[in-house]
Write an enzyme that holds these catalytic residues in place. Structure first.
Site, mmCIF file in Angstrom:
data_model
loop_
_atom_site.group_PDB
_atom_site.id
_atom_site.type_symbol
_atom_site.label_atom_id
_atom_site.label_comp_id
_atom_site.label_asym_id
_atom_site.label_seq_id
_atom_site.Cartn_x
_atom_site.Cartn_y
_atom_site.Cartn_z
ATOM 1 N N ARG A 31 56.132 80.733 17.763
ATOM 2 C CA ARG A 31 56.504 79.962 18.949
ATOM 3 C C ARG A 31 55.923 78.558 18.824
ATOM 4 O O ARG A 31 54.737 78.388 18.535
ATOM 5 C CB ARG A 31 55.957 80.646 20.196
ATOM 6 C CG ARG A 31 56.269 79.971 21.534
ATOM 7 C CD ARG A 31 55.601 80.791 22.634
ATOM 8 N NE ARG A 31 56.036 80.436 23.971
ATOM 9 C CZ ARG A 31 55.278 79.812 24.875
ATOM 10 N NH1 ARG A 31 54.044 79.432 24.550
ATOM 11 N NH2 ARG A 31 55.736 79.571 26.077
ATOM 12 N N GLU B 216 57.196 77.980 31.790
ATOM 13 C CA GLU B 216 56.547 78.440 33.027
ATOM 14 C C GLU B 216 57.019 77.628 34.236
ATOM 15 O O GLU B 216 56.255 76.919 34.875
ATOM 16 C CB GLU B 216 55.024 78.381 32.895
ATOM 17 C CG GLU B 216 54.475 79.373 31.891
ATOM 18 C CD GLU B 216 52.966 79.488 31.922
ATOM 19 O OE1 GLU B 216 52.441 80.590 31.646
ATOM 20 O OE2 GLU B 216 52.291 78.472 32.227
ATOM 21 N N GLU C 142 53.678 84.866 26.737
ATOM 22 C CA GLU C 142 52.335 84.279 26.697
ATOM 23 C C GLU C 142 51.330 85.304 27.181
ATOM 24 O O GLU C 142 51.477 85.863 28.280
ATOM 25 C CB GLU C 142 52.224 83.038 27.584
ATOM 26 C CG GLU C 142 52.861 81.790 27.042
ATOM 27 C CD GLU C 142 52.464 80.549 27.847
ATOM 28 O OE1 GLU C 142 51.315 80.500 28.338
ATOM 29 O OE2 GLU C 142 53.311 79.657 27.977
#
Length: 399
Positions: free
Chosen positions: A82, A179, A302
């Site tokens: 990532r 997010e 995450e």
């Protein structure tokens, strides 16, 4: 030579991957395994690795006689990397150093990992800086009105995806924002899930829906131009919070400007130090709710767990039965993998551990002393800093 700027100045920042080519062979990436089942993506966010290495960091594999090896070879079992991408990250510090996750930087890392056969998961921040629930500001140079901002975003997604394709990199996944609980490209795309009444809450999601739709059209434009089609992700933090997720997606979709077909994957974050409600039970309940309501693949994109966490500022961890240790890091991740893989209809399809090798940011945004998968040795500073692998580097090896 390790400069102060490379290692000292970013240590204060908070923030809020098993397929490997054999020597002499061509790397192979598959979206399904040899039995036709979806791959389970096992990844690490390694966005800061080149900054570390350029500053003189080296990494030792303690399981192989402390041999110096590339981090991606030490991290056994990963098949995905990532990488976060910032737009125009010109952030000066005291000696003119810049923390820069710009396109040139990310392309170099992506090429390195792609050539070793790893899936590349591009995490668009759509900002010049960190994008998360506390920071999600639009790039400074971008338009200040919704329609031209959306147009600029669509072009940006198209051109950056084209750049990866031109470099020989097929992106496996792209996250359109990072997010985005409070939206993205603030202030125009900012949202509040707690606005009442419901009609006002939906209206407050309208700009974000316009912006997200533009980003999605940028992906479509790139694919229409011949770029490899990636899976598109939407990423919200606090994956354990069912109320947040239900209200957020209901409001987003109720604008009428986006559809569930605008993304392929749900991505969620799950950290143990930002509230004791971040339990496995709550995560399981929330992810099952999302799976059953939307019937789309789900990734836990995450997470981390500390190997050191003591002192007056140490937080109360959400699963206190798990030890604070390298073995605890393995246990935490394996428990999450079990939850994700246990979702109905095979919808649980991936997990990513956040920044395991960031030697000068070992707390990774929390108040624990270390959540990375290496022990940082500063005894030869400023010539170098050495990361010695912990047993937790093997957390994906047999899962």
């Amino acid at each position: 030579m390790l400069s102060k700027s490379s290692f000292g100045i970013v240590s204060f920042l908070f923030a809020l991957a098993a397929s490997r080519a054999l020597p002499g062979s061509s790397p192979i990436k598959r979206d399904v395994d040899d039995y036709g089942e979806p791959n389970f993506y096992k990844g690490f966010d390694l966005s800061s690795l080149k900054i570390q290495e350029d500053g003189g960091a080296i990494y030792k594999d303690t399981m192989r006689g402390n041999a110096t090896r590339p981090v991606e070879d030490i991290l056994e079992g990963m098949n995905t990397v990532r990488l976060r991408l910032w737009v125009n990250p010109e952030i000066p510090y005291d000696d003119g150093y810049y923390l820069s996750y710009d396109l040139k930087y990310v392309l170099a890392l992506a090429k390195r990992f792609n050539d070793k056969g790893h899936h590349i998961y591009l995490d668009y921040h759509f900002s010049d800086y960190w994008a998360d629930p506390q920071h999600n500001y639009a790039p400074v140079a971008w338009p200040k009105e919704v329609a031209p901002l959306a147009k600029r975003l669509r072009k940006y997604v198209f051109h950056t995806m084209q750049a990866f394709s031109d470099a020989g990199i097929d992106l496996s996944m792209v996250s359109l924002g990072n997010e985005i609980r409070h939206g993205m490209l603030w202030p125009l795309g900012q949202v509040d899930v707690d606005v009442e009444p419901r009609g006002a809450r939906i209206a407050n999601f309208s700009n974000l829906a316009t912006i997200y739709s533009a980003a999605r059209k940028g992906v479509d434009d790139a694919v229409a131009a011949g770029v490899h089609k990636p899976q598109v992700m939407i990423h919200i933090d606090n994956g354990w919070n069912i109320t947040l997720q239900e209200r957020w997606f209901n409001s987003f979709l109720a604008t009428g400007k986006v559809k569930t077909s605008d993304w392929d994957i749900f991505g969620f974050s799950m950290y143990p130090f930002y509230g004791t409600a971040a339990t496995f039970s709550n995560l399981r309940t929330t992810l099952n709710f999302i799976a059953n309501k939307y019937n789309k693949p789900i990734h836990l994109v995450e997470t981390d767990w500390p190997n050191k966490c003591s002192g007056p500022d140490a937080p109360e961890l959400s699963e206190p039965s798990i030890p604070v240790s390298a073995q605890g890091q393995i246990e935490w991740v394996h428990c999450i993998i079990k939850i994700v893989k246990g979702l109905p209809r095979g919808l649980g399809q991936g997990i990513n551990y956040w920044e395991p090798a960031w030697l000068n940011n070992t707390g990774l945004g929390g108040t624990c002393q270390s959540a990375i998968l290496f022990r940082a040795d500063w005894s030869e500073y400023p010539e170098r800093v050495t990361g010695y692998s912990l047993p937790s580097v093997d957390m994906f090896k047999d899962v």
